[in-house]
Design a protein around this motif. Structure first.
Motif, PDB file in Angstrom:
ATOM      1  N   ALA A   1      37.617  31.918  48.654  1.00 18.33           N
ATOM      2  CA  ALA A   1      38.945  31.317  48.505  1.00 18.33           C
ATOM      3  C   ALA A   1      39.402  31.419  47.053  1.00 18.33           C
ATOM      4  O   ALA A   1      40.559  31.723  46.776  1.00 18.33           O
ATOM      5  N   ARG A   2      38.467  31.222  46.131  1.00 12.19           N
ATOM      6  CA  ARG A   2      38.855  31.259  44.713  1.00 12.19           C
ATOM      7  C   ARG A   2      39.287  32.646  44.278  1.00 12.19           C
ATOM      8  O   ARG A   2      40.227  32.788  43.504  1.00 12.19           O
ATOM      9  N   VAL A   3      38.579  33.689  44.740  1.00 12.73           N
ATOM     10  CA  VAL A   3      38.982  35.027  44.292  1.00 12.73           C
ATOM     11  C   VAL A   3      40.254  35.494  44.989  1.00 12.73           C
ATOM     12  O   VAL A   3      40.909  36.406  44.530  1.00 12.73           O
ATOM     13  N   ARG A   4      40.604  34.837  46.106  1.00  6.93           N
ATOM     14  CA  ARG A   4      41.819  35.259  46.815  1.00  6.93           C
ATOM     15  C   ARG A   4      43.077  34.628  46.244  1.00  6.93           C
ATOM     16  O   ARG A   4      44.142  35.213  46.322  1.00  6.93           O
ATOM     17  N   GLU A   5      42.907  33.378  45.720  1.00  5.79           N
ATOM     18  CA  GLU A   5      44.127  32.749  45.234  1.00  5.79           C
ATOM     19  C   GLU A   5      44.562  33.442  43.956  1.00  5.79           C
ATOM     20  O   GLU A   5      43.712  33.858  43.151  1.00  5.79           O
TER      21      GLU A   5
END
Ligand SMILES: *Cc1c(COP(=O)(O)O)cnc(C)c1O
Length: 446
Positions: free
Chosen positions: A439-443
């Motif tokens: 989730a962090r690398v996608r935001e």
């Protein structure tokens, strides 16, 4: 107050906050004013140096400060597949060892005998268990394997000669080289044989009245193959001088062709030295065991006081040895022997919990025991291979998460090896950390 001053002007460094804006009461309460101020200064100085590349947001600076303040010995999920990862503290302790260490961390019987209430030997509980496990007459525990060898050589061979095969003048890592260890302990090195072949007769010819010991070193972190020969410990003990065997990994039961401690004792070694956190799977410790008279010479040497183990180590070591004595699982052993089927099932379980659009597949990989053990041996393992737009970014997000996860990248894929995760019961924690990192690398970055 606005974070950015009104006049950013031509010099981007003027947009950086004053250091005291980063030093909040909450951080000071938690970490102490001295550390918070020092790291806040460092974060701002770093940003100032790189201001030409762009001025970070206040949130970014706060995050960097939080990261620096966090730095301490904290738990990490080891998804590298390397069982004895020296950077990660080598062996994870068994629940029994953890409990024993916690209980010993208050006042504990360290140098008092529980039966008589009189003065007792430090490490007597470890010694008692090691005698049962290895057949040795006596054992002494010190801070690590290197310390055990230094102490053994200083106590038994100082001022005399020690014969070593040229094939065993090895470097273990971290500057631990056998010739230098010998020099430090005040013994003179006598090299015999050649790099690839040394015979018992080479040792025999070198023996003279100044010979104090023959040192046999397990070349633990590399392998020689081909035209090689070296005498066994039993052949060396037949030559006369006491044999000190530096086993390093110190397996209690056969693992591949690692030397077994009890075999070295049965072969007549005067002393065997090994590491508590390699194949024993316990706390960092070094053990020297063997004949009582020699172990007592070590215990009486002034260096023994400087190298002694603390109560928590001794308690964890006792509990680890209880695991070996009763056949209960020592985690390192469980991981080394984890069946591939179980690892495959674990990886399938992880994959099933990921969103559909994550490109993840089960991959058979080469693992390693680590800690310099079993070099050159294939150690097949099973990993979840994730293909992300930036595997490096995903690896960093995993490493910065809570808990941290250490993963490898190979052939452009991020690998999460099950061998060092599933047997420890850390699968759920890993999947949650992975979902958070994805989730962090996608935001979009702030
Ligand atoms: C690892 C090793 C040592 C050192 O043991 P530590 O516990 O790491 O200090 C010494 N000798 C050999 C052969 C080793 O493999």
């Amino acid at each position: 107050m606005p974070w950015y001053p009104d006049a950013v002007g031509e010099d981007p460094r003027r947009a950086l906050p004053a250091i005291d804006r980063l030093v909040t009461d909450a951080l000071v309460a938690r970490h102490g004013a001295a550390r918070v101020a020092a790291h806040a200064r460092a974060v701002v100085a770093e940003a100032r140096e790189r201001a030409s590349e762009g001025v970070p947001t206040r949130e970014a600076l706060e995050a960097r400060l939080a990261e620096r303040l966090r730095a301490h010995v904290e738990p990490v999920i080891n998804a590298t597949g390397v069982v004895l990862h020296t950077n990660l503290g080598r062996a994870p302790w068994s629940p029994r060892a953890i409990e024993a260490a916690a209980r010993a961390s208050g006042y504990a019987l360290v140098e008092l005998d529980g039966a008589s209430g009189r003065r007792g030997a430090r490490g007597a509980g470890v010694e008692d268990r090691l005698r049962a496990l290895t057949g040795a007459e006596a054992a002494l525990t010190v801070n690590n394997g290197a310390a055990a060898l230094v102490l053994a050589l200083a106590a038994l061979a100082r001022g005399g000669r020690v014969i070593v095969s040229r094939g065993q003048l090895v470097e273990i890592g971290g500057g631990f080289r056998i010739p230098e260890i010998l020099e430090t302990s005040g013994a003179e090195l006598v090299e015999v044989g050649t790099t690839n072949r040394t015979r018992a007769s080479d040792y025999a010819r070198a023996i003279d009245e100044r010979t104090q010991a023959i040192l046999w070193v397990h070349a633990s972190n590399f392998r020689q193959v081909g035209f090689v020969a070296s005498p066994s410990i039993a052949e060396l003990t037949a030559l006369g001088p006491p044999v000190i065997a530096d086993l390093g990994s110190g397996a209690l039961v056969p693992v591949e062709d690692e030397p077994v401690v009890g075999d070295a004792i049965a072969a007549g070694a005067e002393l065997a030295c090994f590491s508590g956190d390699k194949l024993l799977g316990g706390p960092q410790a070094g053990i020297a065991l063997g004949r009582r008279a020699s172990v007592e010479r070590l215990a009486r040497h002034p260096l023994a006081r400087a190298l002694r183990a603390d109560k928590v180590t001794l308690a964890a070591l006792e509990a680890t040895l209880d695991g070996w004595l009763t056949g209960q699982d020592v985690p390192a052993r469980a991981m080394i022997h984890a069946p591939l089927e179980a690892l495959r099932a674990a990886v399938e379980g992880w994959r099933a919990r990921l969103p559909r659009d994550v490109d993840a597949e089960l991959l058979e990989v080469d693992g390693a025991i680590g800690g310099g053990s079993t070099p050159g041996r294939r150690w097949p393992s099973v990993a979840l291979a994730i293909r992300a737009p930036s595997p490096e970014a995903l690896r960093a997000a995993l490493f910065l998460g809570t808990p941290r996860v250490l993963a490898r990248i190979r052939d452009g894929a991020l690998l999460l090896d099950a061998r060092t995760v599933a047997p420890l019961g850390a699968s759920d924690a890993l999947v949650e950390a992975l979902l958070a990192a994805l989730a962090r690398v996608r935001e979009p970055s702030p």
